[in-house]
Design a protein around this motif. Structure first.
Motif, PDB file in Angstrom:
ATOM      1  N   UNK A   7       0.842  -1.195   0.000  1.00 49.42           N
ATOM      2  CA  UNK A   7       0.000   0.000   0.000  1.00 49.42           C
ATOM      3  C   UNK A   7       0.880   1.248   0.000  1.00 49.42           C
ATOM      4  N   UNK A   8       0.346   2.337  -0.535  1.00 50.04           N
ATOM      5  CA  UNK A   8       1.063   3.601  -0.642  1.00 50.04           C
ATOM      6  C   UNK A   8       0.188   4.704  -0.053  1.00 50.04           C
ATOM      7  N   UNK A   9       0.773   5.560   0.755  1.00 49.92           N
ATOM      8  CA  UNK A   9       0.047   6.691   1.326  1.00 49.92           C
ATOM      9  C   UNK A   9      -0.186   7.737   0.252  1.00 49.92           C
ATOM     10  N   UNK A  19     -10.496  14.541   5.214  1.00 54.60           N
ATOM     11  CA  UNK A  19     -10.324  13.092   5.116  1.00 54.60           C
ATOM     12  C   UNK A  19     -11.573  12.451   4.515  1.00 54.60           C
ATOM     13  N   UNK A  20     -12.740  12.883   4.973  1.00 54.05           N
ATOM     14  CA  UNK A  20     -14.004  12.339   4.450  1.00 54.05           C
ATOM     15  C   UNK A  20     -14.180  12.678   2.976  1.00 54.05           C
ATOM     16  N   UNK A  21     -13.765  13.875   2.561  1.00 56.47           N
ATOM     17  CA  UNK A  21     -13.871  14.253   1.146  1.00 56.47           C
ATOM     18  C   UNK A  21     -13.016  13.355   0.274  1.00 56.47           C
ATOM     19  N   UNK A  22     -11.807  13.049   0.730  1.00 55.68           N
ATOM     20  CA  UNK A  22     -10.925  12.175  -0.041  1.00 55.68           C
ATOM     21  C   UNK A  22     -11.487  10.762  -0.067  1.00 55.68           C
ATOM     22  N   UNK A  23     -12.019  10.300   1.048  1.00 54.55           N
ATOM     23  CA  UNK A  23     -12.642   8.975   1.074  1.00 54.55           C
ATOM     24  C   UNK A  23     -13.785   8.891   0.060  1.00 54.55           C
ATOM     25  N   UNK A  30     -13.936   4.233  -7.476  1.00 57.18           N
ATOM     26  CA  UNK A  30     -13.768   2.781  -7.371  1.00 57.18           C
ATOM     27  C   UNK A  30     -12.381   2.367  -6.929  1.00 57.18           C
ATOM     28  N   UNK A  31     -11.668   3.265  -6.252  1.00 57.78           N
ATOM     29  CA  UNK A  31     -10.323   2.957  -5.762  1.00 57.78           C
ATOM     30  C   UNK A  31     -10.442   2.504  -4.314  1.00 57.78           C
ATOM     31  N   UNK A  32     -10.007   1.279  -4.052  1.00 61.73           N
ATOM     32  CA  UNK A  32     -10.057   0.747  -2.694  1.00 61.73           C
ATOM     33  C   UNK A  32      -8.965   1.396  -1.858  1.00 61.73           C
ATOM     34  N   UNK A  33      -9.281   1.665  -0.593  1.00 66.40           N
ATOM     35  CA  UNK A  33      -8.346   2.361   0.279  1.00 66.40           C
ATOM     36  C   UNK A  33      -8.554   1.931   1.723  1.00 66.40           C
ATOM     37  N   UNK A  34      -7.615   2.271   2.564  1.00 61.53           N
ATOM     38  CA  UNK A  34      -7.773   2.123   4.003  1.00 61.53           C
ATOM     39  C   UNK A  34      -7.376   3.439   4.655  1.00 61.53           C
ATOM     40  N   UNK A  35      -7.988   3.711   5.794  1.00 58.54           N
ATOM     41  CA  UNK A  35      -7.632   4.882   6.590  1.00 58.54           C
ATOM     42  C   UNK A  35      -6.924   4.362   7.833  1.00 58.54           C
ATOM     43  N   UNK A  53      -3.983  10.861  10.911  1.00 58.15           N
ATOM     44  CA  UNK A  53      -4.669   9.906  10.039  1.00 58.15           C
ATOM     45  C   UNK A  53      -4.172  10.028   8.594  1.00 58.15           C
ATOM     46  N   UNK A  54      -4.084   8.888   7.916  1.00 59.40           N
ATOM     47  CA  UNK A  54      -3.665   8.902   6.520  1.00 59.40           C
ATOM     48  C   UNK A  54      -4.426   7.852   5.739  1.00 59.40           C
ATOM     49  N   UNK A  55      -4.511   8.096   4.428  1.00 60.22           N
ATOM     50  CA  UNK A  55      -5.210   7.184   3.519  1.00 60.22           C
ATOM     51  C   UNK A  55      -4.176   6.519   2.638  1.00 60.22           C
TER      52      UNK A  55
END
Length: 119
Positions: A7-9, A19-23, A30-35, A53-55
């Motif tokens: 994974x890449x930050x 953070x919510x806007x980026x999520x 359709x890009x899967x991510x984790x916070x 926090x980072x995505x």
């Protein structure tokens, strides 16, 4: 900050709304991510200053995710610089205020140029 293997930050912020806007943006693309670090940051402890926090996204999606986030941030900066500015939707051609991240008419992400010409 340590990344999950593979994974890449692509974004970090102490602002929950950002953070919510980026999520939301990544979900729509359709890009899967984790916070990471959200739970640590939301607790009122001395760890708060060390737990931004980072995505993160899969390495293969990093370029697309970063480009989308940068486009969103450019749109926000433009809206702050000129709140009366407008931007055309590249999907439907409708014009939305510069502060909008999505077209008011068709919900397509904004930040591109003029609408595509149909032949």
């Amino acid at each position: 900050m340590g990344n999950t293997p593979g994974m890449v930050t692509v974004y970090e912020s102490i602002n929950d709304e950002d953070l919510a806007s980026v999520e939301t943006l990544l979900e729509e693309l359709g890009i899967r991510f984790t916070v990471q670090n959200r739970a640590l940051f939301s607790t009122w402890t001395s760890a708060k200053m060390f737990a931004t926090p980072f995505i993160e996204v899969a390495a293969g999606d990093a370029s697309a995710a970063r480009a989308a986030v940068e486009s969103m941030l450019r749109t926000r900066r433009a809206a702050l610089a000129d709140p009366d500015a407008e931007q055309p939707c590249s999907s439907c051609g409708e014009v939305s205020p510069a502060g909008f991240e999505l077209c008011w008419s068709c919900s397509a992400p904004l930040g591109g140029g003029a609408p595509d010409e149909e032949s």
